[in-house]
Design a protein around this motif. Structure first.
Motif, mmCIF file in Angstrom:
data_model
loop_
_atom_site.group_PDB
_atom_site.id
_atom_site.type_symbol
_atom_site.label_atom_id
_atom_site.label_comp_id
_atom_site.label_asym_id
_atom_site.label_seq_id
_atom_site.Cartn_x
_atom_site.Cartn_y
_atom_site.Cartn_z
ATOM 1 N N MET A 91 -13.972 21.795 4.415
ATOM 2 C CA MET A 91 -13.360 22.876 5.421
ATOM 3 C C MET A 91 -12.462 23.854 4.499
ATOM 4 N N TYR A 92 -11.766 23.480 3.541
ATOM 5 C CA TYR A 92 -11.023 24.451 2.707
ATOM 6 C C TYR A 92 -11.899 25.329 1.928
ATOM 7 N N ALA A 93 -13.160 24.749 1.443
ATOM 8 C CA ALA A 93 -14.108 25.694 0.723
ATOM 9 C C ALA A 93 -14.632 26.619 1.783
ATOM 10 N N PHE A 94 -14.803 26.099 2.720
ATOM 11 C CA PHE A 94 -15.310 27.137 3.948
ATOM 12 C C PHE A 94 -14.747 28.235 4.277
ATOM 13 N N THR A 95 -13.512 27.955 4.302
ATOM 14 C CA THR A 95 -12.251 29.004 4.801
ATOM 15 C C THR A 95 -12.188 30.026 3.519
ATOM 16 N N LEU A 96 -12.252 29.470 2.067
ATOM 17 C CA LEU A 96 -12.091 30.341 1.107
ATOM 18 C C LEU A 96 -13.304 31.332 1.106
ATOM 19 N N ILE A 97 -14.538 30.755 1.387
ATOM 20 C CA ILE A 97 -15.711 31.527 1.290
ATOM 21 C C ILE A 97 -15.940 32.539 2.413
ATOM 22 N N SER A 98 -15.154 32.279 3.573
ATOM 23 C CA SER A 98 -15.083 33.142 4.590
ATOM 24 C C SER A 98 -14.112 34.202 4.280
ATOM 25 N N SER A 99 -13.519 34.370 3.404
ATOM 26 C CA SER A 99 -12.515 35.458 3.071
ATOM 27 C C SER A 99 -13.339 36.523 2.414
ATOM 28 N N LEU A 100 -14.667 36.055 1.902
ATOM 29 C CA LEU A 100 -15.406 36.928 1.252
ATOM 30 C C LEU A 100 -15.679 38.327 1.983
ATOM 31 N N MET A 101 -15.825 37.909 3.484
ATOM 32 C CA MET A 101 -16.566 38.915 4.409
ATOM 33 C C MET A 101 -15.264 39.665 4.917
ATOM 34 N N GLY A 102 -14.904 40.702 3.984
ATOM 35 C CA GLY A 102 -13.616 41.372 4.405
ATOM 36 C C GLY A 102 -13.975 42.621 5.294
ATOM 37 N N GLY A 103 -15.126 42.884 5.411
ATOM 38 C CA GLY A 103 -15.759 44.045 6.598
ATOM 39 C C GLY A 103 -16.103 43.640 7.697
ATOM 40 N N SER A 104 -16.266 42.051 7.833
ATOM 41 C CA SER A 104 -16.733 41.420 8.876
ATOM 42 C C SER A 104 -15.754 41.199 10.178
ATOM 43 N N ALA A 105 -16.128 40.976 11.457
ATOM 44 C CA ALA A 105 -15.405 40.430 12.481
ATOM 45 C C ALA A 105 -15.968 39.084 13.165
ATOM 46 N N ALA A 106 -15.418 38.183 13.064
ATOM 47 C CA ALA A 106 -15.825 37.042 13.775
ATOM 48 C C ALA A 106 -16.035 37.232 15.269
ATOM 49 N N PHE A 107 -14.796 37.921 15.887
ATOM 50 C CA PHE A 107 -15.109 38.563 17.275
ATOM 51 C C PHE A 107 -13.769 39.474 17.337
ATOM 52 N N GLN A 108 -14.112 40.358 18.415
ATOM 53 C CA GLN A 108 -13.011 41.505 18.641
ATOM 54 C C GLN A 108 -12.463 41.213 19.958
ATOM 55 N N LEU A 109 -11.340 41.643 19.881
ATOM 56 C CA LEU A 109 -10.301 41.637 20.982
ATOM 57 C C LEU A 109 -10.375 42.976 21.723
ATOM 58 N N PRO A 110 -10.917 43.239 22.802
ATOM 59 C CA PRO A 110 -11.135 44.349 23.720
ATOM 60 C C PRO A 110 -9.747 44.707 24.264
ATOM 61 N N ALA A 111 -8.969 43.569 24.710
ATOM 62 C CA ALA A 111 -7.527 43.657 25.158
ATOM 63 C C ALA A 111 -6.613 44.511 24.314
ATOM 64 N N LEU A 112 -7.062 44.344 22.941
ATOM 65 C CA LEU A 112 -6.329 44.800 21.935
ATOM 66 C C LEU A 112 -6.835 46.015 21.190
ATOM 67 N N GLY A 113 -7.361 46.792 21.904
ATOM 68 C CA GLY A 113 -8.124 48.074 21.395
ATOM 69 C C GLY A 113 -9.288 47.828 20.579
ATOM 70 N N GLY A 114 -9.875 46.723 20.594
ATOM 71 C CA GLY A 114 -10.877 46.247 19.766
ATOM 72 C C GLY A 114 -10.646 45.942 18.451
ATOM 73 N N SER A 115 -9.512 45.188 18.274
ATOM 74 C CA SER A 115 -9.030 44.686 17.110
ATOM 75 C C SER A 115 -9.843 43.543 16.679
ATOM 76 N N SER A 116 -10.187 43.701 15.268
ATOM 77 C CA SER A 116 -11.087 42.709 14.873
ATOM 78 C C SER A 116 -10.173 41.655 14.177
ATOM 79 N N ILE A 117 -10.989 40.290 14.594
ATOM 80 C CA ILE A 117 -10.422 38.930 13.966
ATOM 81 C C ILE A 117 -11.257 38.690 12.798
#
Length: 459
Positions: free
Chosen positions: A1-27
């Motif tokens: 899980m630690y390695a999975f989290t580290l490799i996920s940081s590679l996707m700096g221009g991606s959004a796992a999901f967006q929050l329309p209630a917060l102006g479409g802010s990307s998570i």
């Protein structure tokens, strides 16, 4: 899980999901993956409960910084509403110096989520690196991240304008300013990041870690080559962030070699000199065979370094950075809250958003991570876990150099949290060791890890 989290940081221009209630802010994906890592640590029977408590105590200064920042993100814009003019995190006007009255916005909530994520990532990284395989996971994931980052960056330039650009664009789905920039006919690298600056900033962080691992003998045959290729990729990225970071790290490296000559073997310095000489010869021959490349390279380098001083971008960034100083004085040193204004400098953003208290907490935390009073911070150590921790500490400290001129917020970021938490975990002294369940056994400070990689099988 630690390695999975580290490799996920590679996707700096991606959004796992967006929050329309917060102006479409990307998570971003790394924050999403962090949730699974936290669940893994908090599962009943995981044996990691004590590690989480240790992590919170060890990262107490960062926890205090995040809690104070979140508090001011909600309180600051209301206390000092309409008392100061600021450039918001998401400017809506076309004028480059347009300002608006201070007030609470959805970006205060977004900044709070990011700061809490940074705090949790530092604690989780600490807990994971206290596991006996934590150092190995960090180094292996670093090698994989560097290789993937270079692949995306180089392939994006080589196959620009083809269907591969659409494939890379699939990963760039975050609600950020996704920029495909060119300097004349030269395509700038951004990989799956929103812009060349963020591509170079992320790559520089992992270049630091690979270079420090090589410097300290942590799997040097692998980390050395990865650091070299990543450094060349950053040099070819045409990003001023990359040039600033490489120049700053070279200065730190040379100062350590001069004042602490016992910190690295002479053989490594000789190899480094040979590589530098070989690169100089190759570049010289290339320019000799293709003279037109000299003008192109000179134009690109000039436009991304000294040519930027009087540009509109430089003037705008200087204006943004000055906002932090204004906010500090306008709030009497309390800060107006993260997310209240856009900056272009981490120190300016910290003092403007979190005031004197936040600046003191973060500064002390950086000192705690680097531990400049320890001999192991400068000299060679035989324990590979400790060597990996020192490499992580230098990475966390040196990555703040480019952030001091490009960071838009007071949040030091998830990459900083990863290496800061890892450094604190791997450099723990023996007197602080604790007994945990065998299901999640921490790395013992007395254990000498000969290598973070598996031993080769006998033929």
């Amino acid at each position: 899980m630690y390695a999975f989290t580290l490799i996920s940081s590679l996707m700096g221009g991606s959004a796992a999901f967006q929050l329309p209630a917060l102006g479409g802010s990307s998570i971003p994906p790394v924050q999403f993956a962090l949730g699974f890592l936290v669940l893994r640590l908090l599962l009943p029977g995981s044996g990691a409960g004590e590690l989480v408590k240790e992590g919170i105590c060890a990262n107490g200064l960062l926890v205090g910084f995040a809690v104070y920042g979140v508090t001011m993100a909600f309180v600051g814009p209301r206390i000092f509403a309409d008392q100061i003019m600021v450039v918001p995190m998401r400017p809506t006007a076309g004028y480059m110096f347009a300002v608006f009255k201070l007030g609470p916005t959805s970006q205060n909530v977004t900044a709070s989520v990011y700061m809490l994520g940074t705090m949790m990532l530092a604690v989780a990284s600490y807990a994971a690196c206290r596991h006996e395989e934590g150092a190995s996971a960090l180094v292996k994931a670093g090698v994989a991240i560097c290789c993937l980052h270079m692949f995306f960056g180089i392939s994006g330039v080589v196959f620009a304008g083809t269907a591969w650009s659409e494939v890379l664009g699939f990963f760039r789905n975050g609600n950020y300013a996704q920029l495909d920039q060119r300097l004349g006919t030269v395509v700038r690298m951004n990989g799956i990041h929103p812009e060349p600056s963020s591509f170079a900033g992320f790559g520089f962080v992992w270049f630091l870690f690979m270079a420090e691992c090589w410097y300290r003998g942590v799997q040097p045959r692998v980390t050395g080559w990865v650091a070299l290729t990543m450094g060349l990729t950053l040099a070819a990225s045409t990003s001023s962030t990359a040039y600033l970071g490489l120049a700053a790290y070279l200065t730190v490296f040379l100062l350590r070699a001069v004042f602490v000559p016992d910190g690295v073997s002479s053989a490594k310095l000789i190899r480094l000199a040979i590589v530098a000489l070989a690169l100089a010869i190759v570049v010289s021959l290339t320019f000799l065979l293709k003279p037109d490349l000299v003008a192109t390279a000179s134009r690109v380098f000039t436009s991304m370094t000294v040519g930027k001083q009087g540009s509109d971008s430089a003037l705008q960034r200087a204006f943004w950075a000055h906002q932090g100083v204004n906010a500090f004085w306008a709030s009497s040193g309390l800060g107006i809250g993260p997310g209240s204004f856009r900056s272009s400098s981490l120190p300016a953003a910290v003092i403007g958003a979190t005031g004197l208290s936040g600046a003191a907490l973060l500064s002390l935390y950086v000192i705690q991570v680097l531990k400049p009073w320890r001999a192991s911070t400068y000299n060679r150590v035989q324990n590979m876990a400790d060597a990996t921790g020192v490499a992580a500490a230098w990475t966390a400290a040196c990555m703040l150099i480019p952030a001091s001129v490009v960071s838009p917020t007071a949040d030091p970021g998830g990459d900083f949290a990863i290496f800061a938490g890892a450094a604190l975990a791997l450099r723990r002294s023996a007197r602080h060791s604790s007994s945990l369940t065998p299901a999640f056994r921490p790395a013992s400070p007395a254990a000498h890890l000969t290598s973070p990689w598996p031993k080769p099988r006998a033929s």
